[in-house]
Design a protein around this motif. Sequence first.
Motif, PDB file in Angstrom:
ATOM      1  N   GLU A 106      23.717  37.974  40.759  1.00 61.08           N
ATOM      2  CA  GLU A 106      24.198  37.264  39.418  1.00 61.08           C
ATOM      3  C   GLU A 106      25.669  37.246  39.354  1.00 61.08           C
ATOM      4  O   GLU A 106      26.238  36.480  38.504  1.00 61.08           O
ATOM      5  CB  GLU A 106      23.392  37.578  38.214  1.00 61.08           C
ATOM      6  CG  GLU A 106      21.845  37.456  38.371  1.00 61.08           C
ATOM      7  CD  GLU A 106      20.882  37.634  37.081  1.00 61.08           C
ATOM      8  OE1 GLU A 106      20.254  37.119  36.616  1.00 61.08           O
ATOM      9  OE2 GLU A 106      21.516  38.729  36.467  1.00 61.08           O
TER      10      GLU A 106
ATOM     11  N   THR B  95      12.267  37.284  32.390  1.00 65.36           N
ATOM     12  CA  THR B  95      13.263  36.183  32.444  1.00 65.36           C
ATOM     13  C   THR B  95      13.778  36.038  33.761  1.00 65.36           C
ATOM     14  O   THR B  95      14.175  35.056  34.311  1.00 65.36           O
ATOM     15  CB  THR B  95      14.238  36.523  31.273  1.00 65.36           C
ATOM     16  OG1 THR B  95      13.796  36.397  30.044  1.00 65.36           O
ATOM     17  CG2 THR B  95      15.343  35.426  31.369  1.00 65.36           C
TER      18      THR B  95
ATOM     19  N   SER C 226      11.635  34.199  35.978  1.00 62.48           N
ATOM     20  CA  SER C 226      11.362  32.957  35.795  1.00 62.48           C
ATOM     21  C   SER C 226      12.400  32.233  36.828  1.00 62.48           C
ATOM     22  O   SER C 226      12.312  31.043  37.208  1.00 62.48           O
ATOM     23  CB  SER C 226      11.264  32.525  34.390  1.00 62.48           C
ATOM     24  OG  SER C 226      12.773  32.915  33.973  1.00 62.48           O
ATOM     25  N   GLU C 227      13.472  32.738  36.746  1.00 65.11           N
ATOM     26  CA  GLU C 227      14.519  32.215  37.749  1.00 65.11           C
ATOM     27  C   GLU C 227      14.321  32.499  39.341  1.00 65.11           C
ATOM     28  O   GLU C 227      14.503  31.683  40.036  1.00 65.11           O
ATOM     29  CB  GLU C 227      16.097  32.834  37.184  1.00 65.11           C
ATOM     30  CG  GLU C 227      17.127  32.367  38.314  1.00 65.11           C
ATOM     31  CD  GLU C 227      18.495  32.930  37.827  1.00 65.11           C
ATOM     32  OE1 GLU C 227      19.061  33.628  38.278  1.00 65.11           O
ATOM     33  OE2 GLU C 227      18.695  32.296  36.456  1.00 65.11           O
TER      34      GLU C 227
ATOM     35  N   ASP D  57      11.366  30.255  40.501  1.00 66.35           N
ATOM     36  CA  ASP D  57      11.027  28.907  40.077  1.00 66.35           C
ATOM     37  C   ASP D  57      10.864  27.915  41.250  1.00 66.35           C
ATOM     38  O   ASP D  57       9.866  27.160  41.314  1.00 66.35           O
ATOM     39  CB  ASP D  57      12.407  28.580  39.201  1.00 66.35           C
ATOM     40  CG  ASP D  57      12.190  27.091  39.001  1.00 66.35           C
ATOM     41  OD1 ASP D  57      11.258  26.827  38.142  1.00 66.35           O
ATOM     42  OD2 ASP D  57      13.032  26.213  39.246  1.00 66.35           O
TER      43      ASP D  57
END
Length: 314
Positions: free
Chosen positions: A88, A297, A300-301, A304
């Motif tokens: 990230e 969270t 979920s990324e 996906d």
Amino acid sequence: MTTFDPHATPPAADTDLPAGEVADASPGNAYEALNEGDDPRWAYGTGFADPLAGVDTRVPDGVDAADLAAYCLMLGDDALVMSHRLQEWCTRAPELEEEVALANIALDLLGQARLLLSRAGTADGSGRDEDALAFLRDAGDFRNVRLAEAVNGDFGHAMARLLVFSTWRLALLGHLTGSRDPVLAAVAVKGVKELTYHRDYAAGWVVRLGDGTAYSRERMREGFAAVWPFVPELFVPHEVESRLVVAGVAADPATVRAEFDAVLDQVLTAATLTRPPGTGPAEPLGRAGTHTEALSTLLSELQDIARTHPEATW
């Protein structure tokens, strides 16, 4: 104990080339080299050799296969989730050089995760591969320590977390080089080299920022304050770990605390910082599937595309 100099310049990423030599760019140029290989799962092919070629992948005699699989999930999930948090930072790090460094560290951890998750799927007889374990489990099925999943803060927070994580994991993998499981031992031997760089890279920045300006020192201090509540959990063994320690397979996290403390004390002293006050829960929460909301969270990324397009290749 792994030797450590907090003032040393972090080593360059590991290569197999003698000093002063550069890689042969054949065939022709770098772009052509990327297109070598015929593995349809990769955009440019890989040409990667099997890092476990020649390693005995049978479950050792007297070792519970389910416990071995669970332990590999723990170590693999640590690496997978921490790798995602580091990824990230791409396009967000203070300088391009740091983006490259963090991306390479993330790739090292991703490589460890792939091997460990694959080992988990073969050990438990489920037939699940690394992709199924990475993309098709829910948060409650993950077994990573909660330190890895915490939401990113600023760069000082990132360096504090990376120093704590890599120092702890390096100590664990140092013990695992003697594991009775040949796969864990092989992963650990390679991982020790990678994690030594990760730890020294983070330590260099902690010293630079902690012993820098008043502002950088405060950012570094707050980074450690945010990370420190997750530290006690790292050294409390889960029951699976305890059983595998007796079997000569796992590393007891409680036994690496002294090495961890010695390195952290060296770095914090050089950075003119002190240990944060307070502490967190001393129980293996993440290992038992108890996580913060941050993991859901993150997943979920991470999951996906794989869940939206199951069975897709690219």
